[in-house]
Scaffold this motif. Structure first.
Motif, PDB file in Angstrom:
ATOM      1  N   ALA A 166       0.911  -1.387  -0.124  1.00 34.67           N
ATOM      2  CA  ALA A 166       0.121  -0.020   0.004  1.00 34.67           C
ATOM      3  C   ALA A 166       0.814   1.255   0.090  1.00 34.67           C
ATOM      4  CB  ALA A 166      -0.928  -0.026   1.319  1.00 34.67           C
ATOM      5  N   THR A 167       0.447   2.196  -1.131  1.00 36.53           N
ATOM      6  CA  THR A 167       1.375   3.336  -1.176  1.00 36.53           C
ATOM      7  C   THR A 167       0.441   4.655  -1.137  1.00 36.53           C
ATOM      8  OG1 THR A 167       1.361   2.967  -3.531  1.00 36.53           O
ATOM      9  CG2 THR A 167       3.478   2.087  -2.047  1.00 36.53           C
ATOM     10  N   GLY A 168       1.157   5.773  -1.084  1.00 38.97           N
ATOM     11  CA  GLY A 168       0.498   6.983  -0.889  1.00 38.97           C
ATOM     12  C   GLY A 168      -0.697   7.256   0.162  1.00 38.97           C
ATOM     13  N   TYR A 169      -0.103   7.002   1.300  1.00 43.19           N
ATOM     14  CA  TYR A 169      -1.028   7.301   2.338  1.00 43.19           C
ATOM     15  C   TYR A 169      -1.088   8.750   2.659  1.00 43.19           C
ATOM     16  CZ  TYR A 169      -1.662   2.658   4.222  1.00 43.19           C
ATOM     17  OH  TYR A 169      -2.017   1.267   4.424  1.00 43.19           O
ATOM     18  N   LYS A 170      -2.390   9.140   2.788  1.00 47.54           N
ATOM     19  CA  LYS A 170      -2.701  10.697   3.183  1.00 47.54           C
ATOM     20  C   LYS A 170      -3.626  10.489   4.336  1.00 47.54           C
ATOM     21  CE  LYS A 170      -2.451  12.798  -1.484  1.00 47.54           C
ATOM     22  NZ  LYS A 170      -2.150  11.464  -2.263  1.00 47.54           N
ATOM     23  N   GLN A 171      -3.608  11.743   5.176  1.00 51.31           N
ATOM     24  CA  GLN A 171      -4.266  11.947   6.346  1.00 51.31           C
ATOM     25  C   GLN A 171      -5.450  12.704   5.852  1.00 51.31           C
ATOM     26  OE1 GLN A 171      -2.230  13.843   9.567  1.00 51.31           O
ATOM     27  NE2 GLN A 171      -3.112  12.376  11.152  1.00 51.31           N
ATOM     28  N   TYR A 172      -6.801  12.060   6.592  1.00 49.10           N
ATOM     29  CA  TYR A 172      -7.750  12.962   6.298  1.00 49.10           C
ATOM     30  C   TYR A 172      -8.498  13.442   7.609  1.00 49.10           C
ATOM     31  CZ  TYR A 172      -7.330  11.152   1.690  1.00 49.10           C
ATOM     32  OH  TYR A 172      -6.971  10.603   0.383  1.00 49.10           O
ATOM     33  N   LEU A 173      -9.155  14.592   7.804  1.00 42.61           N
ATOM     34  CA  LEU A 173      -9.770  15.322   8.721  1.00 42.61           C
ATOM     35  C   LEU A 173      -8.641  15.322   9.962  1.00 42.61           C
ATOM     36  CD1 LEU A 173     -13.219  13.561   9.252  1.00 42.61           C
ATOM     37  CD2 LEU A 173     -12.743  15.465   8.130  1.00 42.61           C
ATOM     38  N   GLY A 174      -7.163  15.238   9.639  1.00 39.80           N
ATOM     39  CA  GLY A 174      -6.204  15.296  10.603  1.00 39.80           C
ATOM     40  C   GLY A 174      -6.033  14.274  11.541  1.00 39.80           C
ATOM     41  N   LYS A 175      -6.797  13.078  11.027  1.00 38.98           N
ATOM     42  CA  LYS A 175      -6.559  12.048  11.899  1.00 38.98           C
ATOM     43  C   LYS A 175      -6.429  10.695  11.012  1.00 38.98           C
ATOM     44  CE  LYS A 175      -8.519   9.805  16.023  1.00 38.98           C
ATOM     45  NZ  LYS A 175      -9.596   9.463  16.600  1.00 38.98           N
ATOM     46  N   TYR A 176      -7.232  10.522  10.272  1.00 37.31           N
ATOM     47  CA  TYR A 176      -7.282   8.962   9.364  1.00 37.31           C
ATOM     48  C   TYR A 176      -6.616   8.811   8.355  1.00 37.31           C
ATOM     49  CZ  TYR A 176     -11.214   9.760  12.581  1.00 37.31           C
ATOM     50  OH  TYR A 176     -11.963   9.897  13.637  1.00 37.31           O
ATOM     51  N   TRP A 177      -5.777   7.931   8.458  1.00 36.34           N
ATOM     52  CA  TRP A 177      -4.755   7.561   7.079  1.00 36.34           C
ATOM     53  C   TRP A 177      -5.532   6.633   6.172  1.00 36.34           C
ATOM     54  CZ3 TRP A 177      -0.336  10.342   6.421  1.00 36.34           C
ATOM     55  CH2 TRP A 177      -0.014  10.870   7.766  1.00 36.34           C
ATOM     56  N   ARG A 178      -5.491   7.172   4.976  1.00 36.24           N
ATOM     57  CA  ARG A 178      -5.713   6.202   3.788  1.00 36.24           C
ATOM     58  C   ARG A 178      -4.899   6.041   2.556  1.00 36.24           C
ATOM     59  NH1 ARG A 178      -8.789   4.849   7.404  1.00 36.24           N
ATOM     60  NH2 ARG A 178     -10.722   4.608   7.524  1.00 36.24           N
ATOM     61  N   PRO A 179      -4.671   4.832   1.925  1.00 38.89           N
ATOM     62  CA  PRO A 179      -3.668   4.767   1.020  1.00 38.89           C
ATOM     63  C   PRO A 179      -4.344   5.164  -0.593  1.00 38.89           C
ATOM     64  CG  PRO A 179      -4.600   2.639   1.341  1.00 38.89           C
ATOM     65  CD  PRO A 179      -5.260   3.689   2.418  1.00 38.89           C
ATOM     66  N   ASP A 180      -3.490   5.586  -1.337  1.00 42.79           N
ATOM     67  CA  ASP A 180      -3.998   5.902  -2.766  1.00 42.79           C
ATOM     68  C   ASP A 180      -4.055   4.852  -3.541  1.00 42.79           C
ATOM     69  OD1 ASP A 180      -4.565   8.569  -2.319  1.00 42.79           O
ATOM     70  OD2 ASP A 180      -2.451   9.393  -3.154  1.00 42.79           O
ATOM     71  N   GLU A 181      -3.125   3.836  -3.027  1.00 39.72           N
ATOM     72  CA  GLU A 181      -3.087   2.575  -4.164  1.00 39.72           C
ATOM     73  C   GLU A 181      -2.729   1.360  -3.142  1.00 39.72           C
ATOM     74  OE1 GLU A 181      -0.731   4.597  -8.005  1.00 39.72           O
ATOM     75  OE2 GLU A 181      -0.020   3.099  -7.178  1.00 39.72           O
ATOM     76  N   MET A 182      -3.101   0.204  -3.547  1.00 33.68           N
ATOM     77  CA  MET A 182      -2.871  -0.957  -3.033  1.00 33.68           C
ATOM     78  C   MET A 182      -2.477  -1.843  -4.249  1.00 33.68           C
ATOM     79  SD  MET A 182      -5.777  -1.020  -0.106  1.00 33.68           S
ATOM     80  CE  MET A 182      -5.662  -2.965   0.223  1.00 33.68           C
ATOM     81  N   ASN A 183      -1.289  -2.514  -4.262  1.00 31.78           N
ATOM     82  CA  ASN A 183      -1.018  -3.443  -5.426  1.00 31.78           C
ATOM     83  C   ASN A 183      -0.810  -4.741  -4.746  1.00 31.78           C
ATOM     84  OD1 ASN A 183      -0.668  -3.521  -8.174  1.00 31.78           O
ATOM     85  ND2 ASN A 183       1.637  -4.338  -7.548  1.00 31.78           N
ATOM     86  N   MET A 184      -1.688  -5.761  -5.462  1.00 30.40           N
ATOM     87  CA  MET A 184      -1.464  -7.137  -5.045  1.00 30.40           C
ATOM     88  C   MET A 184      -0.807  -7.962  -5.986  1.00 30.40           C
ATOM     89  SD  MET A 184      -2.549  -9.193  -2.263  1.00 30.40           S
ATOM     90  CE  MET A 184      -4.206  -8.894  -1.530  1.00 30.40           C
ATOM     91  N   VAL A 185       0.236  -8.830  -5.665  1.00 25.69           N
ATOM     92  CA  VAL A 185       0.915  -9.484  -6.655  1.00 25.69           C
ATOM     93  C   VAL A 185       0.857 -11.061  -5.997  1.00 25.69           C
ATOM     94  CG1 VAL A 185       3.063 -10.304  -7.497  1.00 25.69           C
ATOM     95  CG2 VAL A 185       2.594  -7.865  -7.186  1.00 25.69           C
TER      96      VAL A 185
END
Lengths: 399, 258
Positions: B204-223
């Motif tokens: 999982a890459t590109g984690y960004k924080q939302y509402l100053g608290k919750y982290w979510r990724p921009d991408e998940m790559n499954m091989v």
């Protein structure tokens, strides 16, 4: 001056257009166009019916528009052209529905489609829409139904109220077509109600989920979607006239979802169509996950079909058993196979069916459908279809 | 009394040292759960790119909504937009901590809402390399934990913990998760199949924080190491706390979800 005035008018028009468009979230077209070829290996029962092959085209364009306040309009039209049977070439408005949904209620006005029920082999409880029988004999295709539908969502369940102004007659193959009763169905239908197809029907349904149990109880009052078929003497000879009674039908459908077991039952109690009767479909679907170490799922389906009118029932399934299987490969092409047989417990009649489909690329779907009927007794309602074994291949482009 | 407190305070570091790998693993999982608590609801748009061993790709698009449920698993609604033949199909799930999830599927062509068996946790989601269980909500009690060691993924410090499912019908014996020490979000997961051999790796890459608290990724790559197929899952339009209610996650809502 003149130019400025014109410009102002144009700007106002643009502004108005912008306002209308900004009030809308989306307006989009989707749907499919398809070509199919059916092959009937047996010669027709009646000399008027076509032989061997049939080419056909269909399309189902759909338009959806929703406004900022979440109101929406859905328009689904359907077109079928059939090489052999003019009665099968038809157009229908499957849906033309305005919807307003709020927290705990929904209102739908227009032409719509509703499905009730849980079983696979037949749909006893499903009664709002008329079956489009020329489309497919499996009864899964439906004609659009004019309706006003109010839904109330409560803690103790969901209540649906229906006012159904106007009735759609069941579609039947023409005299040159396959899958038609013998002798042919008359163009003119008969009704119990003097209002004929203008009779206003009503329906009510309560449904609720209790943990693993999904339960629905419904009542319908109005014109029976299923006609009685009455032999009549017409100038051209003996024909069959569809007769639509006014019925009351109370129904219950239950599904218990217990791990890999789905237990299903549908029961109806119908009065007004000759003798009052009860009918039932009950059975299970058991799913084997990851069969033979693959990612495929296989579901084994078994259902018992009963109608207490017995052999006098207009249905072919009065004491029958359905055994079938559903294989989902779970691959990128969504390959699926559904097959089954309905067997009469007293007679040798068997009705086999196979449906398979897979996606080709991102926008095409190839599907195969086959139906075979074997050793039908002469008095069985399926008897007039006994030479109508069919294999059909369809290629559809979805957009 | 004061003496006792002092003594206890002196003992605390000792107790921390005495913490077993199981306790440390659980502690990390509880902390990760705590940090993500209170998000309320979240919606996002997803694009899935499936790639087979020959490099052929196929695209799926969907929208997803999640409602946080206190004291139980979350409720989720996924609406499919592409491929076109499944447009309008919607999937509703009520995840539970240990009992079987409740799942319904809406088939728009028949207007039919079908309750489906949730046994299929290990099955592929939309023919992709993601299984249903990879995408469902991760409740602490669903797994047993074991802290392994510290490591780094792409320069980011991480705890490495082993996770074993407590629930029935998982496709995995275990997975090894790299959890970021800063965000407490998974950076990488190795999945081991029922025979305990390495099946898949998710990054999982590109984690960004939302509402100053919750982290979510921009991408998940499954091989998938065994089939050489892979799936890239891209997220966009994250929206938190838009006021979704449990009624937006009902059987009735499936029919108007589009």
């Amino acid at each position: 001056m003149e130019a400025r005035k014109k410009g102002g008018g144009y700007r106002r028009l643009l502004l108005a257009a912008a306002l209308i468009c900004s009030g809308a979230k989306a307006g989009e077209w989707s749907g499919y166009v398809a070509a199919d070829y059916s092959y009937f290996p047996q010669s027709a029962l009646n000399a008027q019916q076509f032989e061997h092959g049939r080419l056909s085209f269909s399309a189902e364009p759909e338009f959806y528009h929703s406004w900022e306040n979440d109101d929406s309009l859905t328009f689904v039209s359907f077109f079928r052209w059939d090489e052999q049977d003019p009665q099968r070439s038809h157009i229908d408005i499957r849906e033309l529905l305005w919807m307003r949904a709020r927290d705990d209620w929904e209102l739908l006005v227009g032409i719509g489609k509703v499905f009730w029920g849980v079983t696979e082999s037949q749909h006893l409880v499903d009664i709002i829409n008329q079956t489009d029988f020329v489309e497919n004999v499996d009864g899964e295709d439906k004609l659009g139904q004019p309706m006003i539908n109010a839904t109330f969502l409560r803690e103790w369940g969901t209540v649906d109220l229906f006012v159904l102004p106007g009735f759609r007659e069941r579609t039947f193959a023409g005299k040159g077509g396959r899958f038609r009763p013998n002798p042919e169905i008359d163009d003119h239908s008969a009704y119990q109600s003097a209002a004929k197809d203008k009779h206003v029907d009503y329906a009510l349904r309560w449904s609720q989920t209790f943990d693993d149990w999904d339960v629905g109880v419904s009542h319908f009052y109005g014109t029976s979607r299923e006609p009685r078929i009455i032999p009549t003497l017409a100038p051209a000879g003996l024909v069959l006239t569809p007769f639509y009674d006014i019925i009351n039908q109370t129904a219950v459908d239950v599904q218990a979802t217990l791990d890999e077991w789905l237990w299903k039952v549908e029961v109806i109690h119908r009065s007004g169509q000759g003798e009052t009767f009860n009918a039932l479909t009950a059975g299970f679907e058991y799913t084997f996950v990851g069969v033979m170490e693959s990612s495929a799922d296989f579901g084994l389906i078994a259902e018992y079909l009963y109608d207490d009118r017995g052999a006098s029932a207009s249905t072919a399934f009065e004491d029958d058993i359905f055994i079938g299987g559903r294989l989902a490969i779970n691959d990128a092409a969504s390959s699926e196979l559904l097959f089954g047989v309905i067997a009469d417990l007293h007679e040798s009649t068997r009705f086999y069916s196979v449906e398979a489909s897979r996606r080709l690329g991102d926008e095409w779907v190839l599907s195969l459908e086959a139906r075979f009927i074997s050793s039908v007794e002469k008095r069985d309602p399926l008897a007039s279809f006994r030479h109508d074994d069919v294999i059909q291949l369809e290629l559809a482009h979805h957009f | 009394m004061k003496k006792l407190v002092l003594m206890m305070l002196c003992l605390l570091p000792l107790m921390a040292v005495a913490q077993t790998s199981e306790e440390k693993g659980l502690e990390i999982a509880v902390e990760a759960d705590k940090r993500d608590m209170g998000f309320g609801d979240v919606s996002s748009s997803l694009t899935m790119t499936l790639k087979n061993a020959n490099g052929n790709t196929s695209i799926r698009k969907m929208r997803s909504k999640t409602l946080e449920v206190q004291g139980d698993g979350d409720k989720g609604l996924t609406i499919f937009d592409k491929p076109a033949d499944v447009k309008g199909t919607a999937f509703l799930s009520f995840t539970h901590v240990l009992e079987a999830d409740d799942q319904w599927l809406y088939l728009p062509a028949l207007k039919r809402v079908k309750r489906i068996s949730s046994k299929n946790k290990s099955g592929p989601f939309m023919g992709s390399e993601f299984a249903f269980e990879d995408l469902s909500s991760r409740e602490v009690e669903k797994y047993k934990y074991l802290y392994l060691n510290d490591d780094a993924v792409g320069g980011e410090d991480a705890f490495v913990i082993e996770v074993r499912p407590n629930y029935k019908y998982s496709g995995y014996t275990r997975s090894v998760v790299w959890i970021s020490k800063t965000t407490y979000q998974p950076l990488k997961i190795n999945y081991y199949d029922r025979k305990n051999s390495l099946l898949k790796t998710m990054v999982a890459t590109g984690y960004k924080q939302y509402l100053g608290k919750y982290w979510r990724p921009d991408e998940m790559n499954m091989v998938n190491h065994q089939t050489k197929k892979e799936t890239l899952l891209e997220f966009s339009d994250y929206k938190f706390q838009t006021g979704l209610k449990s009624r937006d996650f009902s059987k009735a809502s499936l029919k108007r979800a589009r």
